[in-house]
Design a protein around this motif. Sequence first.
Motif, PDB file in Angstrom:
ATOM      1  N   ALA A  92     -69.538   2.362 -36.648  1.00  0.00           N
ATOM      2  CA  ALA A  92     -68.479   3.284 -37.053  1.00  0.00           C
ATOM      3  C   ALA A  92     -67.464   3.469 -35.926  1.00  0.00           C
ATOM      4  CB  ALA A  92     -69.085   4.630 -37.455  1.00  0.00           C
ATOM      5  N   ASN A  93     -67.963   3.572 -34.695  1.00  0.00           N
ATOM      6  CA  ASN A  93     -67.052   3.697 -33.545  1.00  0.00           C
ATOM      7  C   ASN A  93     -66.166   2.470 -33.406  1.00  0.00           C
ATOM      8  OD1 ASN A  93     -68.217   6.150 -32.986  1.00  0.00           O
ATOM      9  ND2 ASN A  93     -69.578   5.352 -31.380  1.00  0.00           N
TER      10      ASN A  93
ATOM     11  N   HIS B 229     -65.204   0.561 -35.865  1.00  0.00           N
ATOM     12  CA  HIS B 229     -64.190   0.628 -36.924  1.00  0.00           C
ATOM     13  C   HIS B 229     -63.096   1.638 -36.595  1.00  0.00           C
ATOM     14  CE1 HIS B 229     -67.328  -1.131 -39.962  1.00  0.00           C
ATOM     15  NE2 HIS B 229     -66.855  -2.031 -39.134  1.00  0.00           N
ATOM     16  N   GLU B 230     -63.502   2.754 -35.991  1.00  0.00           N
ATOM     17  CA  GLU B 230     -62.502   3.757 -35.593  1.00  0.00           C
ATOM     18  C   GLU B 230     -61.633   3.208 -34.453  1.00  0.00           C
ATOM     19  OE1 GLU B 230     -61.667   6.656 -36.888  1.00  0.00           O
ATOM     20  OE2 GLU B 230     -63.162   6.540 -38.489  1.00  0.00           O
TER      21      GLU B 230
ATOM     22  N   LYS C 184     -58.683   0.858 -35.233  1.00  0.00           N
ATOM     23  CA  LYS C 184     -57.444   1.359 -35.867  1.00  0.00           C
ATOM     24  C   LYS C 184     -56.243   1.110 -34.968  1.00  0.00           C
ATOM     25  CE  LYS C 184     -59.334   5.016 -38.795  1.00  0.00           C
ATOM     26  NZ  LYS C 184     -59.584   6.471 -38.856  1.00  0.00           N
TER      27      LYS C 184
ATOM     28  N   TYR D  64     -73.850   6.031 -39.340  1.00  0.00           N
ATOM     29  CA  TYR D  64     -72.487   5.528 -39.576  1.00  0.00           C
ATOM     30  C   TYR D  64     -71.640   6.622 -40.209  1.00  0.00           C
ATOM     31  CZ  TYR D  64     -68.611   2.567 -41.084  1.00  0.00           C
ATOM     32  OH  TYR D  64     -67.361   2.026 -41.261  1.00  0.00           O
ATOM     33  N   HIS D  65     -72.183   7.217 -41.260  1.00  0.00           N
ATOM     34  CA  HIS D  65     -71.489   8.244 -42.037  1.00  0.00           C
ATOM     35  C   HIS D  65     -71.115   9.455 -41.175  1.00  0.00           C
ATOM     36  CE1 HIS D  65     -70.307  10.215 -45.757  1.00  0.00           C
ATOM     37  NE2 HIS D  65     -71.143  11.226 -45.552  1.00  0.00           N
TER      38      HIS D  65
ATOM     39  N   ARG E 195     -68.143   8.029 -39.048  1.00  0.00           N
ATOM     40  CA  ARG E 195     -66.998   7.695 -39.902  1.00  0.00           C
ATOM     41  C   ARG E 195     -67.441   7.915 -41.349  1.00  0.00           C
ATOM     42  NH1 ARG E 195     -65.974   3.495 -43.231  1.00  0.00           N
ATOM     43  NH2 ARG E 195     -63.915   3.824 -44.175  1.00  0.00           N
TER      44      ARG E 195
END
Lengths: 322, 322
Positions: B126-127, B129-130, B133, B252-253, B256
């Motif tokens: 998740a990190n 994916h963040e 950005k 993950y959730h 993100r």
Amino acid sequence: MAVYTEVPDDELAAFVVAYDIGEVVSFKGIAEGVENSNYLLATTGGRFILTLYEKRVDPADLPFFLELLQHLSANGLTCPQPVAGRDGEALRKLCGRPAALVTFLDGVSVRRPTAAQCAALGSALANLHEAGKGFGLKRPNALSVSGWRPLAEAARGRSHVVAPGLDETIAAELDALEAGFATLSLPEGVIHADLFPNNVFFLGEELSGLIDFYFACDDWLAYDLAICLNAWCFEPDQSFNVTKGRAMIEAYHAARPLLPEEIEALPLLARGAALRFLLTRLVDWLDTPPGALVKKLDPLEYLKKLRFHQQAADATAFGWRA
Amino acid sequence: MAVYTEVPDDELAAFVVAYDIGEVVSFKGIAEGVENSNYLLATTGGRFILTLYEKRVDPADLPFFLELLQHLSANGLTCPQPVAGRDGEALRKLCGRPAALVTFLDGVSVRRPTAAQCAALGSALANLHEAGKGFGLKRPNALSVSGWRPLAEAARGRSHVVAPGLDETIAAELDALEAGFATLSLPEGVIHADLFPNNVFFLGEELSGLIDFYFACDDWLAYDLAICLNAWCFEPDQSFNVTKGRAMIEAYHAARPLLPEEIEALPLLARGAALRFLLTRLVDWLDTPPGALVKKLDPLEYLKKLRFHQQAADATAFGWRA
């Protein structure tokens, strides 16, 4: 030059607790040595090479190799030093294979040694021979003169694909060397027997260590020097560089004075060393299937070296000054 | 998993002077990554991985990979960070190949991740994916749904040697997934696309870094999670470990939040991810000559995973709690 055995993290962790070296920090399979699986292991206690001994190494030889490194280190040579576990043992099992941990050496091996590096090597080789004195274990050299005829037999009838007439060249040389070697009586001791540039580390011009002692054995000390003259002092076009030869021999001689009979024997020993690597490379060349991902070393390189040595009247051909 | 290009000491020395990293201290070819030649380089300035990009990497993709690592590092992700030379360039040439230096990451990859490690991975994904950005470069995923039919074609008529009826299984699944994927509309971004346990380092239970971004591309973020569910949460007998799946998805959730449509799509995405690795492994398996010294990954492992996902009614099969 490959990792043959993969060591999973859990088996590594179980292995490392046998040592007083702290926690694992990183672990990488490295492409070093053709015979074994090697890993670079960093722990909170330092950096080490972990070796798993694969099939081509006889487990009965491992105490010789590990105790030799211990003996040489204790006598001032910079070489990998076996690390004993908490139980005092340096040799144990990992992933079903004999395994050992040795200290990591800094340095980079050189492709084209300079004369100064050849001198540094000569000096280090003499130091190795001196440091080997008093080592209690024995290991005969399986690749000395008595081992060459079986290799020649293995190649016979096939060697012409490498060079026309190679069988005949080898047969004649073998006859000459068997006769010549039988007349020699030279100082013996522990030799490295494979001290090619890739087994020697430098930091700049400074020699920082010797590695890969897995051909080490008992033999004539001057034969080790002959192996190094072959491996270090020829240029890429296979011409002998007398400046490098002189630098190596003189540096060796300064650290361990060569006897007159050793100097006299050098051309014969150099021929022997050339034939030994010609034969092992030839058999590997003929036996390796095409397409195999193994780097094949060129046997012809050693045929050219052999031809140079056959013309050498005495050690002055290598740069020796009487 | 090999060094393909040997870098001689003199070419290395000439390469290193382009950087402000001090003198070479050691240099070892490492067995990491299947596509490129990798070296562990230690200098007086630190430890680095030197990569020479071999034929299977498109040089046009290299700016994407290197700038992505730079972008992710700058946004707080622990991944290898490209090192620029004195001229500001991170990508240069060595031994005729594109080459780059990145920082070395400590840590060891785990063979059998625990649930806690699966949670750590979910959080790190998740990190990633963040952190991705705002990255300006684009790279389409050549191995997403549009790339699967050509792979299936390449295997057709031969796949029965791996499993009877495999051609038919693949054809039916491909039809279903092409139809299903066409209905999806999910958040997109930079994904790793190959975040297997061997590409994730841990120090104890602590995740210490992510490596090997050479499949990174733009795609649905949740597809990356599906790849990880496949790669991390099945046991060696190919049963799905719901505890590990739940740990990963919930972590993950938490970092993100997943949209309802992403959660709903998970079974389909997991089937797609399973088919993608089934197909690439199958083609590699069929195309690798017997005896080649390349580790072949088992396609059947992914057939079994695919069969599990085909039975999954919704994301609760992976441990998701609505």
